[in-house]
Design an enzyme around this catalytic site. Structure first.
Site, PDB file in Angstrom:
ATOM      1  N   THR A 102       0.867  -1.179   0.000  1.00  0.00           N
ATOM      2  CA  THR A 102       0.000   0.000   0.000  1.00  0.00           C
ATOM      3  C   THR A 102       0.903   1.229   0.000  1.00  0.00           C
ATOM      4  O   THR A 102       1.552   1.532   1.006  1.00  0.00           O
ATOM      5  CB  THR A 102      -0.926   0.010   1.223  1.00  0.00           C
ATOM      6  OG1 THR A 102      -1.795  -1.128   1.171  1.00  0.00           O
ATOM      7  CG2 THR A 102      -1.772   1.276   1.250  1.00  0.00           C
ATOM      8  N   LYS A 125      -7.457   1.366  -3.068  1.00  0.00           N
ATOM      9  CA  LYS A 125      -7.094   1.016  -1.690  1.00  0.00           C
ATOM     10  C   LYS A 125      -7.302   2.215  -0.767  1.00  0.00           C
ATOM     11  O   LYS A 125      -7.680   2.061   0.400  1.00  0.00           O
ATOM     12  CB  LYS A 125      -5.637   0.549  -1.636  1.00  0.00           C
ATOM     13  CG  LYS A 125      -5.161   0.156  -0.224  1.00  0.00           C
ATOM     14  CD  LYS A 125      -5.963  -1.007   0.353  1.00  0.00           C
ATOM     15  CE  LYS A 125      -5.524  -1.336   1.792  1.00  0.00           C
ATOM     16  NZ  LYS A 125      -4.229  -2.014   1.844  1.00  0.00           N
ATOM     17  N   LYS A 145      -0.022   5.592   8.309  1.00  0.00           N
ATOM     18  CA  LYS A 145       0.712   5.728   7.047  1.00  0.00           C
ATOM     19  C   LYS A 145      -0.258   5.749   5.880  1.00  0.00           C
ATOM     20  O   LYS A 145      -0.167   6.606   4.991  1.00  0.00           O
ATOM     21  CB  LYS A 145       1.708   4.571   6.906  1.00  0.00           C
ATOM     22  CG  LYS A 145       2.574   4.602   5.650  1.00  0.00           C
ATOM     23  CD  LYS A 145       1.987   3.775   4.506  1.00  0.00           C
ATOM     24  CE  LYS A 145       2.034   2.296   4.813  1.00  0.00           C
ATOM     25  NZ  LYS A 145       1.564   1.477   3.638  1.00  0.00           N
TER      26      LYS A 145
END
Length: 291
Positions: free
Chosen positions: A97, A172, A240
């Site tokens: 990711t 995502k 993050k």
């Protein structure tokens, strides 16, 4: 059988590479901590390589699952990176990711070498990786996706191409935006139930069968009620990811007020030493603020 390389054997990559081997593919693994790669080879059919470049040099499809943009850049374009041994026709599939920006950059570099690149972030957590039932969101060319998808199927419940380079990462981001708001709502609901003197388990048994039901409710409510958070997807990693979402929102002019707020709630948890707690620990923040 496809000759593959798998770079990054964390809590997700380790079982995913195992599913490739179990499906009959030829797998060479690389991990920054070599002992993890050695352990994998003792458990599965396959071999380990000392660098990403050596892991990738004979592979037809290269997979990666690492932590962030800089980690991915290092294993791809670093001194011993996989891109140094890319061959014509190879497909690089990235399950990390990361930002859509680096995915597009790496796609351009791969194509310059005669290879191709698919950004393919995953959802489903460690349990999904171990069970081989991940959701995979892909961006890249139709041809690269067509070649990669049957191999990805070894550990996927669903796999879809959503557009050109970077589209998987954007999808995502949507996933993480939805989860952040949902977990805060679930935390507030369970916290309210307990403060009101209700049996949280009985409440969930009822409402989970209606419009309030969700994967997070089904899989996390028990541990949330018990205050157990030493498992699952860590707060550090969620922050993050949300940082990537908020940066992209600024770029596109999208308003994400709830996401920005929940990101700050996770920052509170980090300050309390909960950076490695599961993301469902948002409920603990509510409890601590009232003590």
């Amino acid at each position: 059988m496809v000759k593959t390389a798998f770079i990054g054997l964390g809590v997700m990559g380790y079982p995913m590479a195992g599913h490739l081997a179990a499906a009959g593919h030829d797998v060479t693994v690389y991990n920054r901590t070599g002992s993890k790669a050695d352990a994998w080879t003792k458990e599965h059919r396959g071999c380990a390589a000392p660098t990403p470049a050596q892991a990738a040099q004979e592979a037809d499809i290269i997979f990666a699952c690492v932590g962030n943009d800089s980690d991915l850049d290092e294993v791809c374009r670093g001194p011993d990176g996989a891109f140094s041994t890319l061959r014509n026709g190879v497909v690089f599939v990235d399950h990390s990711t990361v930002s859509a920006r680096i995915s597009r950059e790496l796609c351009e570099d791969a194509r310059a070498a005669g290879a191709d690149f698919v950004d393919a972030p995953i959802s489903g957590g460690q349990a999904g990786a171990e069970g081989g039932v991940l959701s995979v969101m892909c961006g890249g060319s139709e041809e690269a996706y067509r070649r990669a998808e049957p191999v990805i199927d070894a550990y996927a419940r669903i796999c879809r191409r959503l557009g050109g380079p970077g589209s998987g990462q954007l999808a995502k981001m949507v996933n993480q935006i939805c989860i952040a708001g949902l977990l805060q709502g679930l935390s507030e609901g369970l916290h309210f139930a307990q403060k009101a003197g209700l049996d949280g388990t009985q409440v969930v048994e009822v409402i989970s069968q209606g419009a309030a039901g969700s994967w997070q409710m089904e899989n996390r409510y028990t541990t949330m009620l018990d205050g157990a958070f030493d498992f699952g997807f860590a707060v550090d990693w969620m922050r993050k990811d949300l940082g990537i979402c908020l940066a992209a929102a600024d770029e596109f002019g999208a308003s994400l007020p709830v996401t920005a707020l929940v990101d700050q709630f996770y920052k509170d948890i980090q300050k309390r030493g909960g950076g490695r707690w599961d993301t469902s620990s948002l409920i603990q923040r509510l409890r601590e603020f009232e003590t």
